[in-house]
Structures are given as C-alpha cells and as structure tokens.
Design an enzyme around this catalytic site. Structure first.
Site, PDB file in Angstrom:
ATOM      1  N   LYS A 172      -3.521  39.277 -23.659  1.00 54.25           N
ATOM      2  CA  LYS A 172      -4.376  39.731 -24.677  1.00 54.25           C
ATOM      3  C   LYS A 172      -3.950  40.702 -25.633  1.00 54.25           C
ATOM      4  O   LYS A 172      -3.493  41.920 -25.128  1.00 54.25           O
ATOM      5  CB  LYS A 172      -5.859  40.374 -23.773  1.00 54.25           C
ATOM      6  N   GLU A 245       1.654  51.263 -18.604  1.00 54.87           N
ATOM      7  CA  GLU A 245       2.294  52.316 -19.733  1.00 54.87           C
ATOM      8  C   GLU A 245       1.284  53.008 -20.388  1.00 54.87           C
ATOM      9  O   GLU A 245       0.717  52.300 -21.296  1.00 54.87           O
ATOM     10  CB  GLU A 245       3.322  51.539 -20.361  1.00 54.87           C
ATOM     11  N   CYS A 279       4.517  55.756 -28.250  1.00 60.75           N
ATOM     12  CA  CYS A 279       4.072  56.312 -27.281  1.00 60.75           C
ATOM     13  C   CYS A 279       5.011  57.537 -26.923  1.00 60.75           C
ATOM     14  O   CYS A 279       4.561  58.481 -26.192  1.00 60.75           O
ATOM     15  CB  CYS A 279       4.060  55.375 -25.862  1.00 60.75           C
ATOM     16  N   GLU A 378      -2.838  64.031 -26.595  1.00 62.29           N
ATOM     17  CA  GLU A 378      -2.065  62.944 -27.284  1.00 62.29           C
ATOM     18  C   GLU A 378      -2.668  62.868 -28.416  1.00 62.29           C
ATOM     19  O   GLU A 378      -3.919  62.895 -28.778  1.00 62.29           O
ATOM     20  CB  GLU A 378      -2.221  61.638 -26.641  1.00 62.29           C
TER      21      GLU A 378
END
Ligand code: NAP
Ligand code: MG
Length: 492
Positions: A172, A245, A279, A378
């Site tokens: 997906k 992750e 990331c 983040e």
C-alpha cells in the site's frame, strides 16, 4: 483502466467508486486520481498473494534471485519515467529521484544475492545420533505500508527482502505518491501472478484492513510514530510480527576540531536534503561554543545560496514541500520557537518569488531550547535549529535528550569523542564525518520511539523469516530419563 489496483498480475477495478486526487505540490494542480480501495479489495489482494505464496515459497532461492535481479534491471530501464512521476507527485527534485531509482534497484540486487546465502544453520546436537537444524522460513503474505518521502526506496527495503525470503506481498503506497507505485506493476510483471500486489487507498481504510487481516501475519511499515502506535495496537490481538520504521529527531554534534568548510555544507545537506523530509534528517544541531559564532554565520550564508524552484529543473536544490499541511506544521513549530525566544537568522517564511507550490525557505534558528516544539517534536521540514555546548559530556547528553533514536551525526577527528559517541548515543545509525549515507549491507532502524526491527543487511532479511528448530534423532531408542522403560515392557 481508470482507478484500478494491480492484483494477481493484472489491473482490476476497485470495488469502491471513491477516488483519491493526486496533487502536484509545485503547481498545486490535480494531476490524477486513484482508487480509494475498500476492505473487499484488500481481501482480494490477500487471496491472490496467498495463492502465489503456495508456489513462490518453493521456488529455489537462486531462481528467486534471478527474478529480483530482473526487477532491478527493469527499474533502471524505467528510471527517467519513474523519477519524473515521483517528482510530479512528491515534489522531490528530479536529480534526487533519479538517485532514488538507482538505490532502489541496488537494494533488489543486494537481496537477490543474500537471499540465497542461507536458509538457517546447523547447530551442535545433544547426542551424536542427532541433527539439529535452525530453519528460516517465510511467513506468508507480508503487508507493506510505505510513506511518500522515499516511496520506491522504502518499498524496496521491505519488498526485496520479503520476496527473497519466500514471502508474497501486498503493497500500500502513501496517498501522496500512488501513481509512481502503480507504475511498478511493469517492474514486477515477470514475477508469478500475485507475488506482488499493489493497492491504492487511504491508511484508515486499506492500511487498517491489512493490519487487521487474519491472513497477513507480518506488517512492515514506515511512517509516523503516531500511526506506528495505532498499528501496534490494532495488530496486538492478532499477535502479528511488526516491523516499524518511525519518526526521528536526529542530532548533529560539531566538535571543536571540526573543519567549518566541511561541516557547514555537510550539516546543510543532512538537514535540508528533500526539504528535511527524510526520517534521518538532522533536526537538532549542537555546535561547540568555540565554533558557534563562525558556524552560524557561515551556514546562514550557505543556505541563502541554495536554489528553490521547479523540482523538474536539474539546477534546483530545493523543491516544494510535499503537501500544504506538512508546511503548516513547520510554520507552527517555527512560530512557537520564536514566541519562546528563538531568533530567525534566515528563512522563517514562504519565499515571496514562488507564485505556487508548498515552498518554505530554508530556515536557521538560534537561541533555541529543549522545551520548544522545534527541539522535541519531529519537524520534517527545512529548518536548522542550532544550540551550543561547552564540553563533549554535554554534547552526548543533548544528543540523547529525545524519546526518538533513529540516527545521530558527528564531525570530529578526536578518537575518544568518536568512541564515546558510538557507545553512548542511543540511536540505530551513527554517522561520523559522513552524514546520511546508506549502505545496503548495514542494518537501519531506530531505538525508542523510532521503531521496532531493522531494515537492510542480513537483519533486514531475517525480519521476514520465521525461525524453526528441527531436532532429529536417527536412532529411535528409549531414553534413560523416561519413566522406567522396563515397566512398559513388562506390561506388554
Ligand atoms: P504516515 O502518515 O504515518 O503514513 C505512512 C503510511 O501509512 C502511508 O501509506 C499512510 O497512508 C499509511 N497510514 C496512515 N494511517 C494509517 C493507519 N491508521 N493504518 C495503516 N496505515 C496508515 O507518515 P507520512 O506522513 O506519510 O510520512 C512521514 C513520516 O514517516 C515521518 O514521521 C517520518 O519520520 C517517517 N519516516 C520514517 C522512516 C524510517 O525509516 N524510520 C523513513 C521515512 C519516513 P496514507 O498516505 O493513505 O495516509
Ligand atoms: Mg500521513
């Protein structure tokens, strides 16, 4: 065919009438639509993958390797078209997307090879009449859910080892970048039908249906920590194997011996590549106080020289951010920092000369502190918050001042700093004097809130293999530790 998924080796219309619009973040125009697939579509894809698994698992590993090398070859052949599509829907500069296609192909080549190295190991048995085998077996259907920032590379880090280990896949893609994912049908169409299936649709609908599907024993996910937590909750009753992750807040330490001529462009690269939407983007910069004034002045000047513009133009350094809401988050965090006393040395706004596109100027922030959102949450945007430290003890403590633990960077030649850094910093990847570099053979993943498991390397293959211990005695004899055997013979 419009609004179809790729299932069982062919394009199949979705059972849902709903669609998702795909937007070009540079022009802000809709460039296409894909199916917003339903749980019924997920069932169909899982059935196809299960059927394929019954054969794929027995294909000899060398042959599976040939199939994966062919995937790599077809990726390289399609590099221009794929890179262009990735840029149109994700906004990442074309140059970087060309690199991404190359890295993706290299990952398939790597797992094509290491997938045939071993199926486990032989361990010393307890008796000389015995053989003890540790077997590594495929799980079955793996659900792969990937983000938009490196849509092909992060697909490859899951799909390549999953296939090499003998699993089949339902993929997906993120709803930001589904068109490039559908182009992968061409790249996988030499595989036995159903070995890879590609389904577009929302995380809430398709993602959840995969995560809770009883016949999908493994979920491999890259994305935000919040969604990772939701997936862990939904998967818990099914006791699924999870590979997560997640987000990061990587620190970069610049020791007093660092060469500013290297550290300035190096840190800018680590913080601004793909607009900071990596990331492992550097999101906290700690500079030794002796270098601080020079470093902040030089990096401000340096980022002012970067070229913002059309991501299809090969001269562009920074394109638009991927979506307006990601930019809005950055704007919120910068405003919060300024309100709490941070100072903007450059950037902190949308560029006035870009009429369209979700642009945000590369931004240098100083006088930041740990309570500001920009230092603890983040950001995923083009911001360089810089703080100073007095000694290396403090630098290590600052680097560890985060619930995340994806990566960390250091510039120094001081060997004792290097040793302290890699022993004491809690992060999955430690880069010394070479930020952000990947190595297919090097395991990648996070500590703490940055996730579970590792991708790449042999570890990345093992994530997709279940372990079985086979204890085989050739002798078929009674054992002296049983209940008295004479008793048994007497009764007979
Ligand atoms: P995201 O919102 O978590 O989405 C990632 C993927 O999960 C997308 O395919 C998304 O589908 C899907 N999803 C969303 N909600 C879901 C749900 N409830 N159940 C199952 N799947 C769901 O992340 P993003 O905003 O696309 O990507 C940015 C994030 O990814 C950042 O936090 C970044 O740090 C992280 N990231 C981590 C790594 C790493 O290796 N650690 C690498 C790259 C990015 P939709 O697109 O349809 O919503
Ligand atoms: Mg999202």
């Amino acid at each position: 065919m419009a609004h179809a998924n790729w299932i069982g080796g062919e394009f199949v219309a979705s059972s849902s009438e709903e669609t998702i619009a795909v937007v070009n973040p540079y022009t802000e125009e809709v460039i296409g639509h894909v199916a917003s697939s339903s749980p019924a579509d997920v069932d169909r894809a899982v059935e196809a993958a299960l059927r394929a698994f019954s054969e794929w698992r027995w294909v000899p590993a060398v042959e599976r390797g040939d199939y994966l090398h062919e995937v790599a070859r077809k990726l390289r052949e399609a590099e221009d078209a794929l890179a262009r599509q990735l840029t149109l829907e994700g906004g990442k500069p074309l140059v970087e997307n060309s690199d991404e296609v190359g890295w993706t192909a290299a990952s398939f080549d790597y797992y094509a090879e290491i997938g045939r190295h071993s199926r486990g190991r032989v361990i010393p048995s307890i008796e000389s009449s015995q053989l003890s085998l540790v077997l590594k077996e495929p799980y079955g259907v793996v659900g792969c859910i990937v983000p938009w920032n490196y849509p092909l590379l992060l697909m490859a880090w899951k799909v390549a080892p999953a296939l090499a280990a003998g699993n089949t896949v339902v993929l997906k893609p993120a709803s930001v970048t589904p068109l490039s994912a559908l182009m992968l049908a061409r790249v996988f169409d030499h595989l036995p039908p159903g070995t890879v299936n590609i389904l577009t649709g929302s995380g809430e609908m398709v993602g959840n249906a995969l995560v809770t599907h009883p016949q999908v024993p493994v979920i491999a996910f890259t994305g935000s920590t919040g969604v990772g937590q939701q997936i862990a909750g939904l998967a818990a009753p099914h006791m699924k194997k999870l590979h997560l992750e997640l987000g990061g807040k990587d620190a970069f330490i610049i020791a007093e011996d660092a060469d500013p001529d290297v550290a300035v462009p190096g840190v800018a690269w680590a913080a601004l590549l793909n607009n900071g939407q990596v990331c492992t983007s550097t999101e906290r910069i700690y500079v030794h106080e002796s270098l601080y004034t020079e470093f902040t002045a030089l990096i401000t000047e340096y980022v002012q020289g970067l070229v913002l513009g059309d991501p299809l133009d090969r001269a562009t350094d920074l394109g638009p951010m991927a979506r307006a809401n990601y930019r809005a988050k950055v704007e919120r965090q910068v405003a919060d920092a300024v309100e709490r006393g941070a100072r903007v040395l450059t950037g902190g706004r949308r560029p006035p000369d870009q009429p369209t596109g979700y642009f945000y100027e590369p931004t240098v922030l100083v006088e930041v502190n740990r309570d500001m959102e920009i230092m603890c949450q983040e950001t995923f945007g083009p911001v360089l918050p810089i703080a100073r430290f007095v000694d290396f003890e403090e630098a290590i403590a600052l680097a560890n001042d985060s619930p995340y633990g994806l990566g960390a960077n250091l510039y120094t030649h001081n060997a004792s700093y290097v040793k302290r850094f890699y022993e004491e910093v809690r992060a999955g990847t430690l880069w010394i004097n070479d930020p952000l570099t990947d190595n297919d053979a090097g395991p990648f993943g996070g500590f703490g809130m940055s996730g579970l498991g590792r991708e790449l390397g042999e570890e990345g293959l093992d994530e997709f293999r279940e372990t079985k211990h086979v204890h085989w005695d050739f002798a078929m004899e009674p054992k002296e530790w049983w209940y008295p055997y004479e008793e048994y013979n007497r009764l007979r």
